[in-house]
Design a protein around this motif. Structure first.
Motif, short mmCIF file in Angstrom:
data_model
loop_
_atom_site.label_atom_id
_atom_site.label_comp_id
_atom_site.label_asym_id
_atom_site.label_seq_id
_atom_site.Cartn_x
_atom_site.Cartn_y
_atom_site.Cartn_z
N LEU A 1 0.86 -1.17 0.05
CA LEU A 1 -0.04 -0.10 0.13
C LEU A 1 0.86 1.20 0.01
O LEU A 1 0.77 2.25 -0.64
CB LEU A 1 -0.88 -0.03 1.16
CG LEU A 1 -1.71 1.18 1.19
CD1 LEU A 1 -2.72 1.38 0.18
CD2 LEU A 1 -2.75 0.98 2.58
N GLY A 2 2.00 1.01 0.71
CA GLY A 2 3.04 2.16 0.61
C GLY A 2 3.47 2.67 -0.78
O GLY A 2 3.63 3.91 -1.10
N PHE A 3 3.79 1.60 -1.54
CA PHE A 3 4.17 1.77 -2.86
C PHE A 3 3.32 2.48 -3.63
O PHE A 3 3.51 3.28 -4.41
CB PHE A 3 4.85 0.50 -3.32
CG PHE A 3 6.12 0.19 -3.03
CD1 PHE A 3 7.26 0.87 -3.54
CD2 PHE A 3 6.31 -0.86 -2.31
CE1 PHE A 3 8.68 0.47 -3.12
CE2 PHE A 3 7.86 -1.40 -1.86
CZ PHE A 3 8.75 -0.51 -2.52
N GLY A 4 1.89 1.89 -3.43
CA GLY A 4 0.94 2.53 -4.25
C GLY A 4 0.57 3.90 -3.87
O GLY A 4 0.58 4.78 -4.70
N LEU A 5 0.77 4.20 -2.54
CA LEU A 5 0.65 5.69 -2.17
C LEU A 5 1.69 6.52 -2.54
O LEU A 5 1.73 7.80 -2.47
CB LEU A 5 0.29 5.69 -0.60
CG LEU A 5 -1.08 5.10 -0.32
CD1 LEU A 5 -1.31 5.34 1.36
CD2 LEU A 5 -2.46 5.77 -0.95
N SER A 6 2.66 5.84 -2.62
CA SER A 6 4.02 6.77 -3.01
C SER A 6 3.85 7.33 -4.50
O SER A 6 4.23 8.69 -4.64
CB SER A 6 5.35 5.90 -2.98
OG SER A 6 5.66 5.44 -1.67
N ASN A 7 3.22 6.71 -5.19
CA ASN A 7 2.74 7.16 -6.70
C ASN A 7 1.70 8.21 -6.60
O ASN A 7 1.85 9.49 -7.08
CB ASN A 7 2.22 6.10 -7.50
CG ASN A 7 3.14 5.06 -7.80
OD1 ASN A 7 4.41 5.36 -7.86
ND2 ASN A 7 2.78 3.74 -7.87
N LEU B 1 -1.07 -1.42 10.56
CA LEU B 1 -0.70 -1.42 9.16
C LEU B 1 -0.16 0.01 8.74
O LEU B 1 1.00 0.09 7.70
CB LEU B 1 -2.12 -1.25 8.65
CG LEU B 1 -2.23 -1.13 7.13
CD1 LEU B 1 -1.65 -2.45 6.42
CD2 LEU B 1 -3.75 -0.81 6.58
N LEU B 2 -0.56 1.15 9.53
CA LEU B 2 -0.12 2.50 8.77
C LEU B 2 1.22 2.73 8.99
O LEU B 2 1.95 3.66 8.33
CB LEU B 2 -1.01 3.53 9.22
CG LEU B 2 -2.63 3.48 9.09
CD1 LEU B 2 -3.35 4.81 9.53
CD2 LEU B 2 -2.52 3.45 7.69
N ASN B 3 1.98 2.24 10.09
CA ASN B 3 3.47 2.62 10.25
C ASN B 3 4.34 2.24 9.17
O ASN B 3 5.09 2.87 8.56
CB ASN B 3 3.83 1.81 11.74
CG ASN B 3 3.61 2.84 12.94
OD1 ASN B 3 3.16 3.94 12.98
ND2 ASN B 3 3.47 1.98 14.05
N THR B 4 4.11 0.80 8.71
CA THR B 4 4.70 0.44 7.39
C THR B 4 4.39 1.24 6.27
O THR B 4 5.11 1.48 5.55
CB THR B 4 4.53 -1.06 7.30
OG1 THR B 4 4.45 -1.81 8.30
CG2 THR B 4 5.43 -1.66 6.09
N VAL B 5 3.13 1.49 6.19
CA VAL B 5 2.63 2.51 4.96
C VAL B 5 3.60 3.70 5.21
O VAL B 5 4.11 4.15 3.99
CB VAL B 5 1.20 2.81 4.94
CG1 VAL B 5 0.86 3.83 3.97
CG2 VAL B 5 0.24 1.41 4.83
N ARG B 6 3.68 4.36 6.16
CA ARG B 6 4.45 5.68 6.14
C ARG B 6 5.75 5.55 6.01
O ARG B 6 6.47 6.29 5.26
CB ARG B 6 3.98 6.35 7.57
CG ARG B 6 2.73 6.76 8.18
CD ARG B 6 2.53 7.00 9.54
NE ARG B 6 1.16 7.50 10.04
CZ ARG B 6 0.58 6.87 10.76
NH1 ARG B 6 1.18 5.75 11.48
NH2 ARG B 6 -0.84 7.13 11.05
N GLU B 7 6.40 4.54 6.49
CA GLU B 7 7.72 4.14 6.45
C GLU B 7 8.14 4.11 4.92
O GLU B 7 9.17 4.63 4.31
CB GLU B 7 8.15 2.81 7.16
CG GLU B 7 8.16 3.19 8.55
CD GLU B 7 8.38 1.95 9.35
OE1 GLU B 7 8.73 0.82 8.51
OE2 GLU B 7 8.33 1.88 10.63
N THR B 8 7.29 3.18 3.92
CA THR B 8 7.33 3.20 2.72
C THR B 8 7.32 4.15 2.07
O THR B 8 8.03 4.71 1.00
CB THR B 8 6.54 1.95 2.28
OG1 THR B 8 6.74 0.80 3.07
CG2 THR B 8 6.77 1.64 0.69
N VAL B 9 6.47 4.97 2.10
CA VAL B 9 6.15 6.38 1.47
C VAL B 9 7.23 7.58 1.82
O VAL B 9 7.90 8.09 0.59
CB VAL B 9 4.87 7.09 2.02
CG1 VAL B 9 4.58 8.64 1.50
CG2 VAL B 9 3.42 6.28 1.34
#
Length: 322
Positions: free
Chosen positions: A247-253, A276-284
């Protein structure tokens, strides 16, 4: 004369409905079964039944209602008031919601996509208050999204802007009902995360969840993965991390393309919270443009199930006022 607005959030299982004062203060909010299997005419009857209950229980007469907004899943034409296709409803094809309601109500009725009415709710009354550039994503059985850019909701040419759930992440991934494969929503929705978990179990991995469901892996639900995560279950932690990472990769776009101030995460999966969101934030933060990501917050939605009804009423008020 005191006036009121009605907001309807039409779901495959339940119809959520609310009646609000002219300044959008809650008077009453209810939920009744949709009974979607009985077809479009019956669903429209159930919407009218929700309105009957709202006005009866609040003793507010229909002549005091100045407008109603309805959020509907699927493809639609909000200008025509036409629901073109909705995946949650059988026998539902080109249903003209607005025309159907004209026979029963004198006040104006407007429709929009269910995710966008949730967006209006969170933007005007929840986690998006005060922002001019934001996105709401809803994580449930699928992945939906709505976008506000420079203070305006984006619709697109066919009123389908923001379909990031169909962003292609894998060239030969899981098939999607849209006709493509490898779509983001097939992996990061509640169903997608559960499918990832099942795949790993079939590969021979183990989890405490197997005991909870007596080895019936078809009984696994997304909430169980959160519960197992809290107990330190290695597979649950891994799957939650993998889901958040993708999800983080998708939201990076999204961050690179739209440069939002905030991304709001709603829907049933939002209950996973920081798991879930901590990993999303780290990836973004790692994979999107530094200037853009430094200006963007990723937060949980605030309104929960209320977002759709108050959002639909707010949308109706905006259309009436022009």
């Amino acid at each position: 004369m005191t006036t009121y607005l009605i907001g309807i959030d039409l779901g495959g299982t339940n119809i959520k409905a609310g009646i609000y004062s002219g300044d959008l203060k809650e008077i009453l909010e209810i939920s009744i079964p949709t009974e979607a299997s009985q077809g479009s005419s019956h669903v429209l009857f159930r919407i009218r039944e929700a309105i009957r209950i709202l006005t009866l229980e609040t003793n507010i007469s229909l002549d005091k209602i100045i407008g109603m907004g309805i959020g509907i899943p699927g493809l639609l034409d909000p200008v025509e008031g036409l629901s073109i296709f909705s995946p949650n409803f059988p026998n539902w094809d080109h249903v003209h919601i607005v025309n159907e309601m004209k026979d029963y109500y004198d006040f104006p009725v407007v429709i929009d996509n269910d995710v966008r009415v949730n967006l209006y709710g969170e933007w005007l009354h929840g986690a998006g208050r005060g922002y001019n550039n934001l996105m709401l994503i809803t994580l449930g059985t699928g992945l939906g999204s709505g976008i506000v850019n420079e203070g305006k909701v984006l619709y697109g040419t066919s009123y389908s802007a923001g379909e990031i759930g169909h962003m292609n992440m894998y060239r030969n991934g899981r098939p999607c009902k849209c006709g493509s494969s490898g779509c983001l929503g097939r992996y990061v929705s509640a169903i997608g995360m559960v499918n990832t978990f099942k795949e790993k179990l079939r590969e021979g991995r183990t989890s405490i969840i197997q005991e909870w469901v007596n080895d019936d892996i078809e009984a696994i639900q997304a909430v169980m993965i959160s519960e197992a995560y809290d107990l330190g279950d290695h597979l649950a932690i891994e799957v939650m991390h993998d889901t958040g990472n993708l999800l983080g990769f998708g939201l990076s776009n999204v961050v690179n393309m739209l440069n939002p101030e905030v991304i709001i995460v709603g829907g049933g999966m939002a209950a996973a919270g920081d798991r879930l969101l901590n990993t999303v934030r780290e990836t973004v933060n790692k994979h999107s443009l530094k200037l853009s990501s430094s200006k963007c917050r990723i937060v949980q939605a605030e309104l929960g199930n209320r977002a759709g009804t108050i959002g639909a009423a707010s949308y109706a008020k905006g259309k009436i006022q022009g």
